[in-house]
Scaffold this active site. Structure first.
Site, PDB file in Angstrom:
ATOM      1  N   ASP A  51     -18.133  12.281  37.140  1.00  0.00           N
ATOM      2  CA  ASP A  51     -19.609  11.671  37.570  1.00  0.00           C
ATOM      3  C   ASP A  51     -19.746  11.648  38.887  1.00  0.00           C
ATOM      4  OD1 ASP A  51     -18.264   9.265  37.062  1.00  0.00           O
ATOM      5  OD2 ASP A  51     -19.740   8.570  35.731  1.00  0.00           O
ATOM      6  N   SER A  52     -18.764  10.923  39.795  1.00  0.00           N
ATOM      7  CA  SER A  52     -18.979  10.839  40.676  1.00  0.00           C
ATOM      8  C   SER A  52     -19.396  12.035  41.583  1.00  0.00           C
ATOM      9  CB  SER A  52     -17.005  10.620  41.909  1.00  0.00           C
ATOM     10  OG  SER A  52     -16.748  12.307  40.993  1.00  0.00           O
ATOM     11  N   ASP A  90     -16.355  14.639  31.980  1.00  0.00           N
ATOM     12  CA  ASP A  90     -16.593  12.752  32.089  1.00  0.00           C
ATOM     13  C   ASP A  90     -17.747  12.078  32.082  1.00  0.00           C
ATOM     14  OD1 ASP A  90     -16.170  10.469  33.658  1.00  0.00           O
ATOM     15  OD2 ASP A  90     -16.365  10.700  35.438  1.00  0.00           O
ATOM     16  N   LYS A 119     -13.702  12.558  28.896  1.00  0.00           N
ATOM     17  CA  LYS A 119     -13.337  10.702  29.435  1.00  0.00           C
ATOM     18  C   LYS A 119     -14.806  10.159  28.765  1.00  0.00           C
ATOM     19  CE  LYS A 119     -13.364   9.677  33.390  1.00  0.00           C
ATOM     20  NZ  LYS A 119     -13.933   8.427  34.501  1.00  0.00           N
ATOM     21  N   GLU A 121     -14.819   5.466  29.746  1.00  0.00           N
ATOM     22  CA  GLU A 121     -14.423   4.034  30.494  1.00  0.00           C
ATOM     23  C   GLU A 121     -14.287   3.445  29.557  1.00  0.00           C
ATOM     24  OE1 GLU A 121     -16.493   2.788  34.232  1.00  0.00           O
ATOM     25  OE2 GLU A 121     -15.910   5.287  34.901  1.00  0.00           O
ATOM     26  N   GLU A 188      -7.245   3.555  37.115  1.00  0.00           N
ATOM     27  CA  GLU A 188      -7.066   3.555  38.200  1.00  0.00           C
ATOM     28  C   GLU A 188      -7.923   1.970  38.592  1.00  0.00           C
ATOM     29  OE1 GLU A 188     -12.095   4.813  40.890  1.00  0.00           O
ATOM     30  OE2 GLU A 188     -11.679   4.849  38.511  1.00  0.00           O
TER      31      GLU A 188
END
Length: 270
Positions: A51-52, A90, A119, A121, A188
């Site tokens: 998502d960056s 993501d 993925k 978080e 991270e």
């Protein structure tokens, strides 16, 4: 002129990645389109459709505005370009707030893309979601430590693992996520000592970003590592080339040749 031969020709699966723990470091980069996915395919084991992309290519201040539709579109593009790399999707902010929502969205990912894992978080508080996804055939890459989707609630990007209590908390997160069925753990923005402790504590591979070199693998955002994203450079990013400079130089030469009518010349004219 020699023809480049990819280093990796066989399809990389999650079983391949799992078997690399403690044997060979795992390489992962981000990609958002077929062009760059094709360049990276056969070179790295894993590609993260992160998502960056909303920061690198949409000009947003953080990743929170990414949507499922955006991520699906870009993952389809990456899948068209990468045939051997293991692709990870993501999950964007808000797409896994409950187990039911997470499963609905993850099933959509598997239906509409060829991503091998999603993925998400979060630490032990996301273990139940990881468990539900895993039990329903969806592979999960868990993401602990500094979590970009929490940037607003936490008031910025904060390095984790600075003291014994926080290291203990990270270990609890990792172990609970492993027990819930996570296939990998992305670590991270964590002090190297903490990332090393997490890597040694779990049987599944860890992928680091800003977490030292003791993790089982590394990931970087391609526009960071190749010098295209210039807004800022995190401490953990190493630039392997100055892409923005090279593009500008090429563009300047093109403009100069067009203005002087040097281009197109006879070689480039029918």
């Amino acid at each position: 002129m020699s023809i480049h031969t990819p280093r990796i020709e066989k399809k990389i699966t999650l079983s391949t990645i799992s078997a690399m723990k403690g044997v060979e470091p795992i390489t992962m980069v981000t990609a958002y389109d077929a062009l760059f996915a094709r360049l990276f395919d056969g070179e790295v084991e894993m590609i993260l459709v992160g998502d960056s992309l909303n920061m690198s290519f949409l000009g947003k201040e953080d990743t929170l505005s990414a949507t499922m539709d955006q991520m699906i579109y870009h993952t389809q593009a990456v899948g068209n370009g990468a045939k051997s790399a293991c692709i990870v999707f993501d999950m964007p902010f808000g797409s896994y707030t409950t187990a039911d929502i997470a499963l609905e969205n993850a099933v959509r990912v598997y239906h509409e893309t060829n991503a091998q894992a999603v993925k998400i978080e979060g630490g032990k508080e996301k273990a139940d979601i990881v468990r539900v996804l895993s039990e329903n055939g969806v592979a999960v890459v868990a993401h602990i430590g500094l979590m970009p989707q929490h940037v607003r609630s936490e008031g910025g990007y904060k390095v984790r693992g600075k003291d014994e209590d926080d290291i203990k908390a990270l270990l609890e997160d990792a172990l609970d996520l492993q027990a819930a069925g996570a296939a990998l753990i992305l670590v991270e923005g964590v002090k190297a000592e903490a990332a090393k402790a997490v890597t040694e504590a779990v049987q599944i591979p860890t992928i680091g970003i800003g977490a030292g070199n003791s993790t089982d693998g590394q990931v970087l955002v391609w526009s960071d590592m190749f010098g295209f994203f210039e807004a800022f450079k995190p401490k953990f990013v190493k630039r392997y080339c100055d892409g923005a400079k090279e593009v500008r130089e090429g563009l300047e030469q093109y403009i100069s040749e067009v203005k002087s009518r040097a281009f197109p010349d006879e070689e480039h004219t029918y």
